[in-house]
Design a protein around this motif. Structure first.
Motif, mmCIF file in Angstrom:
data_model
loop_
_atom_site.group_PDB
_atom_site.id
_atom_site.type_symbol
_atom_site.label_atom_id
_atom_site.label_comp_id
_atom_site.label_asym_id
_atom_site.label_seq_id
_atom_site.Cartn_x
_atom_site.Cartn_y
_atom_site.Cartn_z
ATOM 1 N N THR A 71 6.506 6.737 -4.670
ATOM 2 C CA THR A 71 5.945 6.995 -5.997
ATOM 3 C C THR A 71 7.045 7.066 -7.042
ATOM 4 O O THR A 71 6.922 6.486 -8.137
ATOM 5 C CB THR A 71 5.155 8.311 -5.984
ATOM 6 N N THR A 107 -5.131 5.972 -8.718
ATOM 7 C CA THR A 107 -4.617 7.316 -9.015
ATOM 8 C C THR A 107 -3.260 7.278 -9.696
ATOM 9 O O THR A 107 -2.830 8.288 -10.261
ATOM 10 C CB THR A 107 -4.515 8.142 -7.724
ATOM 11 N N TYR A 108 -2.600 6.136 -9.641
ATOM 12 C CA TYR A 108 -1.318 6.007 -10.324
ATOM 13 C C TYR A 108 -1.480 5.708 -11.817
ATOM 14 O O TYR A 108 -0.490 5.576 -12.530
ATOM 15 C CB TYR A 108 -0.473 4.892 -9.690
ATOM 16 N N GLU A 167 0.834 -1.197 0.000
ATOM 17 C CA GLU A 167 0.000 0.000 0.000
ATOM 18 C C GLU A 167 0.872 1.252 0.000
ATOM 19 O O GLU A 167 1.758 1.406 0.848
ATOM 20 C CB GLU A 167 -0.916 0.015 1.226
ATOM 21 N N PHE A 168 0.618 2.142 -0.935
ATOM 22 C CA PHE A 168 1.339 3.403 -1.030
ATOM 23 C C PHE A 168 0.546 4.452 -0.249
ATOM 24 O O PHE A 168 -0.577 4.811 -0.627
ATOM 25 C CB PHE A 168 1.514 3.832 -2.486
ATOM 26 N N LYS A 169 1.156 4.964 0.811
ATOM 27 C CA LYS A 169 0.445 5.889 1.692
ATOM 28 C C LYS A 169 1.446 6.794 2.388
ATOM 29 O O LYS A 169 2.449 6.312 2.927
ATOM 30 C CB LYS A 169 -0.362 5.095 2.723
ATOM 31 N N LEU A 207 1.115 11.795 -2.747
ATOM 32 C CA LEU A 207 1.563 10.671 -3.585
ATOM 33 C C LEU A 207 2.173 11.178 -4.885
ATOM 34 O O LEU A 207 3.218 10.698 -5.318
ATOM 35 C CB LEU A 207 0.389 9.728 -3.866
ATOM 36 N N THR A 222 -0.505 -2.306 -7.402
ATOM 37 C CA THR A 222 -0.428 -1.265 -6.383
ATOM 38 C C THR A 222 -1.762 -1.015 -5.695
ATOM 39 O O THR A 222 -1.788 -0.399 -4.622
ATOM 40 C CB THR A 222 0.051 0.063 -7.007
ATOM 41 N N ASN A 223 -2.854 -1.466 -6.298
ATOM 42 C CA ASN A 223 -4.200 -1.198 -5.769
ATOM 43 C C ASN A 223 -4.447 0.307 -5.606
ATOM 44 O O ASN A 223 -5.132 0.738 -4.680
ATOM 45 C CB ASN A 223 -4.414 -1.900 -4.425
ATOM 46 N N GLU A 224 -3.867 1.093 -6.485
ATOM 47 C CA GLU A 224 -3.984 2.545 -6.406
ATOM 48 C C GLU A 224 -4.307 3.075 -7.794
ATOM 49 O O GLU A 224 -3.429 3.237 -8.639
ATOM 50 C CB GLU A 224 -2.684 3.150 -5.885
#
Length: 841
Positions: free
Chosen positions: A492, A524-525, A287-289, A299, A520-522
């Motif tokens: 990032t 927004t990337y 998780e990117f946080k 991010l 990444t489950n993100e």
């Protein structure tokens, strides 16, 4: 070759002619269509239901293969690191680090030796397997690429390669393993397990097998990255040359089955929580946080897009450099390593392992820096925990050769599994020295480039991601330290660097974007990853091709691109076709068929006749039809005319004998148009070859008209069909009617699929050579065909999108004037024909 390619039982790097094209022709006697036509609605629905069941089974089995590889890789890696770490702790105080190095060398060399031995058993198991699967889905059979022995050697070999400390990944070979599962499971038989056979009559065609391989390859991607949608797009973008909506659903369903099978078992084994689905793939980016205490952190911002574009350019340049160096190494191996005894390949693998181990150990001991952490707590003798970090990142911080309250940044990257090192670069709150990141990137770049291509199963995705993540983390450190951009989130930039480098190496766009987003489950990337990959691909394509395309070209595989260049439309089908044909008659003697099959390597033969007398029926009392036929005769292209034109240019056919033959008949090339010309043409009788069963090649004394006589085209018949007819004695005697010939059902014709008998291994002494075979019930009477004046772009699109293998060129009066195979549509062949076209203008 003209109508096909040879199929040698050789698993080494093969010349272009030794690859066999798959039979993808959609035709009236297509086995798939014929089976459906013979069914009622309920049976057809049952057939489709069985197909869905097989797709689900392929996904489950692929997930289980990934579970097997991941379990033993973790087991062997943990065992090795535990022993080496204990030895390093003791020897740091006692001064016996050389002993620790020897222990590490013992583990790594043993594992790599076992991986090399498995590749000796099945040479096609070397490498990632993606180039071979890409060739298979494009329509070319690489010998042994989808055998059961291949997946066994691949799965076991890659776990030894990764556990042996080589800079390779296990994710790439998962794609190959899934494709093999897809090819073999629906067949319910294997050449390696001949005694185990089931009477399963479904899916006995190359078309169905190709669809299952597409599903298996997608399942391999999904299991590797936990990305079912990315796997589906990978199979579409990088693999299959033929696609439809129904196949999309099946491939996606197979990918989902693989992802959740692997997730179910890994979550249950690792966390003891069965059914929780916490580990979606073999490689998960976490998780990117941003930290809650850092209010300035984001991010990514719109300002960062400019840096991402620059990173994409640099990633494309680095990827092009990587591909260039690896291509030179591959050529060197082809010239100097592969021709030597196979033991030399094992020694090369051991040399790479030895060098890698020494570099890792010495770099961690000498080049690493002891970095201070802001908040620490001891969790072990050599491991520290950072507040706010995940458990995986906590447990992988190494304190080798460093005092308390510090950690060794180089050892943290080198003395960990590659997945843990990637997580460190993505999520480590502590810092890595710019010098350490630069040295790590340089060493990893060179060693991974050297490693890819040796005789061990090896993937390239994870090494590229790790190398690129170090590059991205270095950029983030420099921007923070020297430009003062405090809002930057280092994870990032590490992710964008990984995407830039990987995109510069493999040149994938859509599928790689989705794979990274799913990992990444993100969401927004999505935009920065897409922009970075596009820029990296465009930059790299300016210098060379992707790494997989390079290795495909080195193997000499006639791979077809998605489309041709615009200038290729200056060529027509007549410019690229092969007019020198080997053909059979509708009713042919056994001696003739045996002679043709044993003296040629073609995989399909036109079925033709030479009788032109039926045209006189069109002339009776109709002057208008007579004039129309006369116009056609004066304007259509013939094989003899085309061959004469090519011979006179002295480019395509430089044979002096043929040129002399043409020179003698040049005066008859354009006879004067007289009123009785049409009558003379219609009264002419084209006699057959001197022998109905040719025991020898055409005589050199034949004229151009005898060698390239007009042939009325009736259909195509495959080599496998002819061999089956001979094996089963399907024929009739001269004194009988062709109606007395036995008829074989579709199940009997496909009983030996996919390995039909070789004509050279058959004992045909019991057959009477004077007996006649009627091939008309078994030929394809309506294959795709094109006119000689068709543009090359239209020919290419038809050939590729319909998954064809042979494309006859038929003129306006139904005469076959040539044939086109994938060799005639390769980029190199078209470029050569275009140069000849310019020279003759």
């Amino acid at each position: 070759t003209i109508l096909g390619e040879t199929h040698e039982e050789e698993d080494e790097i093969l010349p272009r002619k030794d690859y066999e094209s798959l039979d993808y022709d959609r035709c009236i006697n297509d086995p798939y269509l014929e089976v459906l036509e013979s069914m009622d609605n309920k049976k057809a629905q049952r057939y489709e239901a069985v197909k869905w069941v097989m797709v689900f089974a392929i996904g489950v089995c692929t997930g289980l293969v990934g579970l097997f590889v991941d379990f033993f890789v973790r087991l062997f890696t943990q065992l090795k690191f535990q022993v080496v770490q204990s030895s390093v702790e003791e020897c740091t105080e006692k001064g016996c680090l050389a002993l620790s190095l020897l222990e590490l060398l013992g583990f790594n060399l043993t594992f790599v030796f076992l991986a090399s031995l498995l590749v000796l058993i099945q040479p096609v198991a070397a490498g990632s397997g993606i180039p071979e699967i890409k060739c298979y889905l494009n329509g070319v059979k690489v010998p042994g690429v989808v055998r059961l022995r291949t997946v066994v050697c691949k799965a076991m070999g890659v776990l030894f390669s990764v556990a042996g400390g080589l800079f390779v990944g296990k994710e790439g070979p998962m794609i190959h393993s899934g494709a093999v599962v897809g090819a073999g499971l629906p067949q319910f038989q294997s050449i390696s397990l001949r005694k185990i056979q089931f009477n399963f009559p479904y899916f006995r065609s190359d078309r169905d097998k190709r669809d299952f391989v597409s599903a298996g390859a997608a399942a391999g991607v999904a299991a590797a990255f936990g990305a079912p949608i990315g796997g589906t797009l990978f199979s579409l973008e990088e693999g299959s040359s033929f696609w439809n909506q129904g196949l999309t659903w099946k491939v996606l369903f197979c990918s989902m089955a693989a992802t959740f099978t692997l997730n179910f078992f890994r979550s249950g084994i690792q966390f003891g929580s069965w059914g929780s689905f916490q580990l979606p793939g073999l490689l998960n980016f976490g998780e990117f946080k941003c930290s809650e205490s850092d209010k300035k952190c984001h991010l990514w911002t719109a300002v960062d897009l400019g840096f991402f574009i620059l990173m994409g350019i640099v990633g494309g340049l680095l990827g092009a450099t990587f591909n260039c160096l690896n291509k030179r190494l591959a050529k060197y191996r082809m010239r100097n390593v592969h021709p030597k005894p196979k033991l030399v390949r094992v020694l090369e693998s051991l040399l790479v392992s030895l060098t890698t181990t020494v570099v890792v150990f010495v770099a961690s001991m000498v080049l690493g820096e002891c970095r201070q952490m802001s908040s620490t707590s001891h969790s072990g003798n050599d491991t520290l925990s950072l507040q706010g970090m995940s458990e995986d990142v906590n447990s992988s911080i190494k304190t080798f050769f460093c005092p308390n309250e510090t950690y060794n940044d180089m050892a943290t990257l080198f003395f960990n599994p590659q997945e843990s090192a990637i997580l460190q670069l993505f999520h480590q709150d502590g810092t890595f020295s710019p010098v350490t990141l630069s040295l790590f990137f340089l060493l990893y770049f060179l060693l991974s480039c050297w490693t890819y291509g040796i005789s061990v199963p090896s993937g390239l995705f994870v090494p590229s991601l790790l190398c690129g993540a170090a590059f991205g983390r270095l950029v983030a450190n420099l921007l923070k330290s020297y430009i003062g951009l405090d809002h930057i989130y280092s994870g990032t930039f590490a992710l964008i660097g990984a995407a830039a480098f990987l995109g510069g190496v493999v040149r994938m766009t859509i599928s790689l974007t989705v794979i990274l987003i799913e990992s990444t489950n993100e969401i927004t990337y999505g935009l920065p990853i897409m922009i970075t990959l596009m820029v990296a691909k465009w930059t790299g394509d300016f210098f060379n091709k992707g790494i997989y395309d390079i290795h495909v070209n080195l193997r000499g595989v006639p791979l077809l691109e998605w489309e041709t260049e615009v200038e290729m439309d200056k060529l027509r089908a007549s410019d690229i076709m092969e007019p020198n044909l080997t053909y059979v008659y509708p009713h042919t003697r056994i001696q003739s068929l045996v002679s043709i099959l044993r003296t040629t390597v073609h995989h399909a033969f036109p079925v033709v006749t030479e009788n032109r007398g039926n045209e006189r029926e069109f002339m009776k009392g109709n002057q208008l039809i007579s004039n129309n036929i006369k116009f056609k005769k004066s304007s259509i292209l013939t094989r003899a005319g085309e061959q004469r034109k090519r011979s006179q240019s002295m480019k395509s056919y430089p044979s002096s004998e043929l040129r002399n033959m043409c020179d003698e008949h040049i005066a008859t090339e354009e006879p004067p148009e007289k009123e009785d010309l049409l009558q003379q043409m219609l009264e002419r009788r084209y006699t057959p070859y001197p022998n109905l069963y040719p025991d020898q090649s055409p005589s050199e004394e034949w004229t151009m008209e005898e060698r390239f006589r007009p042939l009325t085209f009736h259909g195509l018949i495959l080599r496998s069909q002819l061999v089956t007819l001979l094996v089963r004695g399907v024929c009739y005697s001269e004194s009988q009617s062709s109606a007395s010939q036995p008829r074989l059902s579709h199940a009997e014709m496909s009983e030996d699929y996919p390995r039909y008998p070789d004509i050279h291994d058959l004992d045909l002494t019991l057959l009477n050579p004077r007996m006649i075979v009627d091939v008309t019930p078994y030929m394809n009477p309506s294959p795709f065909a094109v006119s000689p004046n068709t543009h090359v772009s239209q020919v290419f699109n038809l050939f590729r999108t319909m998954g064809l293998r042979h494309l006859p060129v038929v003129n306006a009066v139904g005469e076959i004037v040539g044939i086109i195979t994938r060799h005639n549509l390769t980029h190199e062949f078209l470029q050569a024909r275009l140069r000849q076209h310019y020279q003759t203008i």
